[in-house]
Design a protein around this motif. Structure first.
Motif, PDB file in Angstrom:
ATOM      1  N   SER A 176      59.618  20.267  -3.511  1.00 14.41           N
ATOM      2  CA  SER A 176      60.693  19.321  -3.800  1.00 14.41           C
ATOM      3  C   SER A 176      61.491  19.047  -2.530  1.00 14.41           C
ATOM      4  CB  SER A 176      61.616  19.882  -4.892  1.00 14.41           C
ATOM      5  OG  SER A 176      62.305  21.023  -4.414  1.00 14.41           O
ATOM      6  N   THR A 177      62.223  17.938  -2.523  1.00 13.53           N
ATOM      7  CA  THR A 177      63.051  17.628  -1.372  1.00 13.53           C
ATOM      8  C   THR A 177      64.096  18.723  -1.199  1.00 13.53           C
ATOM      9  OG1 THR A 177      64.499  16.311  -2.781  1.00 13.53           O
ATOM     10  CG2 THR A 177      62.750  15.148  -1.629  1.00 13.53           C
ATOM     11  N   GLY A 178      64.201  19.228   0.027  1.00 20.06           N
ATOM     12  CA  GLY A 178      65.143  20.313   0.277  1.00 20.06           C
ATOM     13  C   GLY A 178      64.583  21.693   0.006  1.00 20.06           C
ATOM     14  N   SER A 179      63.275  21.787  -0.239  1.00 20.44           N
ATOM     15  CA  SER A 179      62.677  23.096  -0.544  1.00 20.44           C
ATOM     16  C   SER A 179      62.304  23.877   0.710  1.00 20.44           C
ATOM     17  CB  SER A 179      61.429  22.917  -1.422  1.00 20.44           C
ATOM     18  OG  SER A 179      60.442  22.162  -0.733  1.00 20.44           O
ATOM     19  N   ALA A 309      56.904  15.779  -1.274  1.00 13.09           N
ATOM     20  CA  ALA A 309      57.499  16.039  -2.588  1.00 13.09           C
ATOM     21  C   ALA A 309      56.834  15.184  -3.654  1.00 13.09           C
ATOM     22  CB  ALA A 309      58.999  15.752  -2.548  1.00 13.09           C
ATOM     23  N   ARG A 338      64.707  24.263  -4.491  1.00 20.97           N
ATOM     24  CA  ARG A 338      65.397  23.979  -3.241  1.00 20.97           C
ATOM     25  C   ARG A 338      65.855  25.273  -2.570  1.00 20.97           C
ATOM     26  NH1 ARG A 338      69.461  18.785  -3.510  1.00 20.97           N
ATOM     27  NH2 ARG A 338      67.889  17.305  -2.790  1.00 20.97           N
ATOM     28  N   MET A 344      68.527  19.811  -8.080  1.00 18.95           N
ATOM     29  CA  MET A 344      68.350  18.403  -7.752  1.00 18.95           C
ATOM     30  C   MET A 344      69.455  17.593  -8.439  1.00 18.95           C
ATOM     31  SD  MET A 344      65.769  17.735  -5.725  1.00 18.95           S
ATOM     32  CE  MET A 344      65.260  16.038  -6.057  1.00 18.95           C
ATOM     33  N   ASP A 511      68.193  14.685   6.642  1.00 15.82           N
ATOM     34  CA  ASP A 511      68.939  15.793   6.055  1.00 15.82           C
ATOM     35  C   ASP A 511      70.430  15.471   6.093  1.00 15.82           C
ATOM     36  OD1 ASP A 511      69.577  18.201   4.959  1.00 15.82           O
ATOM     37  OD2 ASP A 511      69.262  19.377   6.791  1.00 15.82           O
ATOM     38  N   GLY A 547      66.486  12.931  -3.323  1.00 14.69           N
ATOM     39  CA  GLY A 547      66.506  14.150  -2.526  1.00 14.69           C
ATOM     40  C   GLY A 547      67.474  14.142  -1.368  1.00 14.69           C
ATOM     41  N   ARG A 551      71.994  18.278  -0.774  1.00 15.24           N
ATOM     42  CA  ARG A 551      71.189  19.181   0.043  1.00 15.24           C
ATOM     43  C   ARG A 551      72.004  20.388   0.515  1.00 15.24           C
ATOM     44  NH1 ARG A 551      66.384  16.570   1.381  1.00 15.24           N
ATOM     45  NH2 ARG A 551      65.964  17.914   3.166  1.00 15.24           N
ATOM     46  N   ALA A 556      75.782  20.759  -4.347  1.00  8.99           N
ATOM     47  CA  ALA A 556      74.597  20.441  -5.143  1.00  8.99           C
ATOM     48  C   ALA A 556      74.907  20.389  -6.633  1.00  8.99           C
ATOM     49  CB  ALA A 556      73.496  21.465  -4.873  1.00  8.99           C
TER      50      ALA A 556
END
Length: 703
Positions: A176-179, A309, A338, A344, A511, A547, A551, A556
């Motif tokens: 996933s985005t930010g993982s 992702a 994440r 998310m 980011d 995503g 972050r 979050a």
């Protein structure tokens, strides 16, 4: 030009020749002594002197009696050898040969196209001078201890453990985005560097390269890092390419063309955002850098990591076990959580049909009141918002309400986009630009108005609705000058922008630590497109955009993704609510299987361009008739009727296409290779009727 040496032996040299010139392999030349394969030479071609690559030591046929048919007395001699440059390695030549064959291009075109332009233009004297300067600039970098490394999550550790196991399958890193996918790339790169290997890290777009470059430079201080992309000057690109080819560069960061960079000690290939369509070349040799990266990794027996992702359905299909209907060719590494266990953003679907009705003739606001209030609240809290609209310019078209005139392009079957900043109408297909007329060109009405909305207009309207907010915009119009993108991104990171308006340029890879709200204001346009990949691309864009929010673990918990839509119950949006890519992919694969579309079938497009639509389609009709017997003999080949392309006229050139389909990739390749000579001869006959050019697009992104 120095005199050519006395010629005693024959070699095969590939030279840069157009796809349909008939020069499919190497040409025979004479030289004083055998030359290593892969050596660059200067040879005569007609009235020109061009750069070529030594491909065979026994002539163009490679070996056998056919090579002896050529009379040595009729051959020309090699004029110069670019001494000092290591020969291009055997693996590089195999990669080029495969790409030329698979994507139906001439060997010479593919081989010379992937070399730096400046390298192709140097003679032996110029090359000697450049080599001296390069050697002076090259000093061995000092390898320093890395900075303090971040603590790995459990899923990052698991992924790295699997990467450490021996195996020859590509890895699909689905996170996933930010993982923390980038951290996995960097740790695996460190392993390769510790073994004395080079690392190739690919990104889909140039605007992502500086960010990755900074991250890599910080991690690998003292290592030699070079970038390869089209924003470099020819001299910079040649220097970086040579450093990679000599083996002096440790890490190579690049866009799609970097997949062809010769690397003598390659140890790892990383393809970030592997789903991105930018990895597919859209003109000339229409190759897929992602697919060639997989082939190259297998060829050179090195690991390749495809990260995303939202993986492409082809990669996802290859990573599914056979028991689940996939091929099992890839190893899937899952990282669903994440870093920091942040959630998310919560997805909120805003039903526009329930918004207050507008008066007749009144344009609806760009952002619904409910969403506008949410953005204003974020501004008051000192947080940032991202508003996504994947359309640049002020408005897609200008319109006269009296006579119906619209700002069409006189050279294309498309509208010219209104850009308010410089008061121009600009065609985004051919580049034709004019000043905005004072009145309607057809009826003289001075009340011509914009229809629709682009990022420029959205920024203006949000500024009026949110006077207390500091707005910024990032799209291709405001980042075309060198350094402009980095400057605007720095403003966002520094907190000097409250609301960022942008296209897909800001939806992936960045980011942003302070963004807590992302809004897609006009996503419906892709829901009902004729392109079978439209839903896949839209889901990827929205999930990648989501995503960007939340972050930072501190924010979050209350981050949100808003989607303005007239179709709130559409399955795409319902799947987006839960970020369930696996479910979305399963739905899409089921539809693809029923329709016989990739990855359950292989496609190619035969495209033609002519002075008239009739000329283009006549060639395609004749092409079908000329090779129908080949399709029947091979079996499983379906040739569809020719049709105009979605934008059928660009720069006064009419375009048409026909689709070729087969359930088996080898059968399609065999058909295409046997048809090329037929189509080449047919194209020569159709020049008089107005055919301009033709090309085969293997594995097209759109139909």
């Amino acid at each position: 030009m120095p005199d050519a040496p006395a010629a005693t032996c024959r070699i095969g040299v590939v030279v840069e020749a157009p796809q349909h010139s008939g020069l499919w392999g190497a040409l025979d030349y004479l030289c004083a002594q055998p030359l290593p394969l892969g050596m660059l030479v200067r040879v005569p071609l007609g009235r020109r002197v061009v750069t070529g690559v030594v491909w065979s030591s026994t002539g163009s046929a490679g070996s056998g009696d056919q090579a002896e048919v050529v009379d040595k007395a009729s051959l020309k001699a090699v004029l110069e050898v670019l001494d000092g440059l290591p020969p291009l390695p055997d693996a590089w030549r195999q990669l080029v040969k495969f790409a030329a064959g698979y994507y139906q291009r001439s060997l010479g075109e593919m081989a010379l196209m992937v070399l730096p332009p400046e390298l192709r233009q140097l003679d032996a004297i110029q090359w000697g001078r450049r080599l001296k300067r390069l050697n002076k600039a090259m000093t061995e970098p000092s390898v320093t201890d890395p900075s303090v490394l971040p603590e790995l999550t459990a899923q990052q550790q698991a992924a790295l453990a699997q990467l450490a196991e021996p195996g020859d399958k590509p890895y699909l890193l689905w996170g996933s985005t930010g993982s923390g996918k980038t951290e996995v790339y960097l740790r695996q790169a460190q392993r390769a560097l510790d073994d004395g290997k080079q690392v190739l890290m690919m990104v889909p777009e140039i605007n992502l390269t500086p960010q990755l470059e900074a991250r890599v430079a910080e991690r690998f201080a003292g290592r030699r890092i070079v970038s390869l992309h089209s924003a470099l000057t020819p001299a910079q690109r040649l220097r970086n390419w040579l450093m990679a080819h000599y083996g002096h560069a440790d890490l190579i960061l690049g866009t799609r063309l970097s997949v062809f960079t010769p690397l003598p000690r390659l140890g790892l290939i990383v393809v970030d955002e592997e789903h991105d369509p930018s990895y597919k070349q859209q003109d000339g040799a229409r190759y897929s850098a992602r697919d060639l990266a997989v082939y190259r990794a297998r060829l050179e027996k090195v690991p390749v990591i495809l990260g995303s992702a939202t993986p492409s359905l082809e990669s996802w299909f290859n990573a599914l076990p056979e028991a689940e209907g996939g091929t099992g060719r890839y190893v899937r590494l899952a990282m669903p959580a994440r870093v920091g266990d942040g959630d998310m953003p919560r997805v909120r679907i805003l039903d526009l049909s329930r918004s207050p009705k507008q008066l007749r003739g009144q344009e609806p606001p760009p952002v619904a009141r409910e969403l506008l209030d949410a953005i204003a609240q974020r501004v008051e809290q000192g947080e940032q918002s991202l508003v996504l609209l994947n359309r640049r310019g002020y408005a897609p078209v200008l319109h006269c309400s009296d006579c119906g005139w619209k700002s069409g392009c006189p050279h294309c079957s498309a509208w010219r986009v209104f850009h308010k900043v410089d008061r121009t109408l600009r065609c985004h297909h051919c580049g034709f630009t004019e000043r905005v007329p004072r009145a309607c060109p057809d009826c003289g009405n001075t009340d011509i108005h914009p229809v629709g909305r682009g990022t420029e207009r959205l920024e203006e309207q949000l500024a009026e609705a949110l006077p207390q907010a500091r707005l910024g915009r990032i799209d291709a119009d405001v980042t075309k000058h060198k350094g402009a993108l980095e400057e605007r991104l720095a403003d966002v990171h520094a907190g000097e922008v409250d609301v960022l308006v942008g296209t897909q340029m800001v939806a992936k890879g960045h980011d942003f630590r302070r963004i807590t709200l992302v809004a897609a204001v006009n996503p419906d346009s892709a829901l009902f497109a004729s392109d079978f990949r439209a839903a896949e691309r839209q889901f990827a864009l929205l999930l990648q955009a989501a995503g960007r929010a939340g972050r930072d673990a501190d924010v979050a918990g209350h981050s949100e993704m808003w989607v303005q839509t007239w179709h709130p119950m559409h399955p795409l949006y319902q799947t987006l609510r839960s970020y369930d890519y696996a479910d979305f992919a399963a739905q899409q694969l089921k539809e693809r299987e029923m329709a016989g579309l990739p990855p359950y079938a292989s496609l190619a497009m035969l495209r033609a361009e002519g002075k008239t639509q009739q000329a283009a389609q006549e060639f395609l009709h004749a092409a079908v008739q000329a090779v129908q017997h080949l399709a029947d003999d091979i079996g499983g080949i379906t040739l569809y009727p020719p049709v105009p392309t979605p934008v059928q006229r660009v720069a006064n050139v009419e375009r048409a296409q026909l689709m070729i389909e087969s359930p088996m990739r080898p059968a399609l390749q065999r058909f295409l290779s046997q048809s090329q000579a037929v189509w080449l001869e047919l194209a020569k006959q159709n020049r008089r009727s107005g055919l301009i050019r033709w090309a085969v697009d293997v594995d097209p992104l759109s139909i």
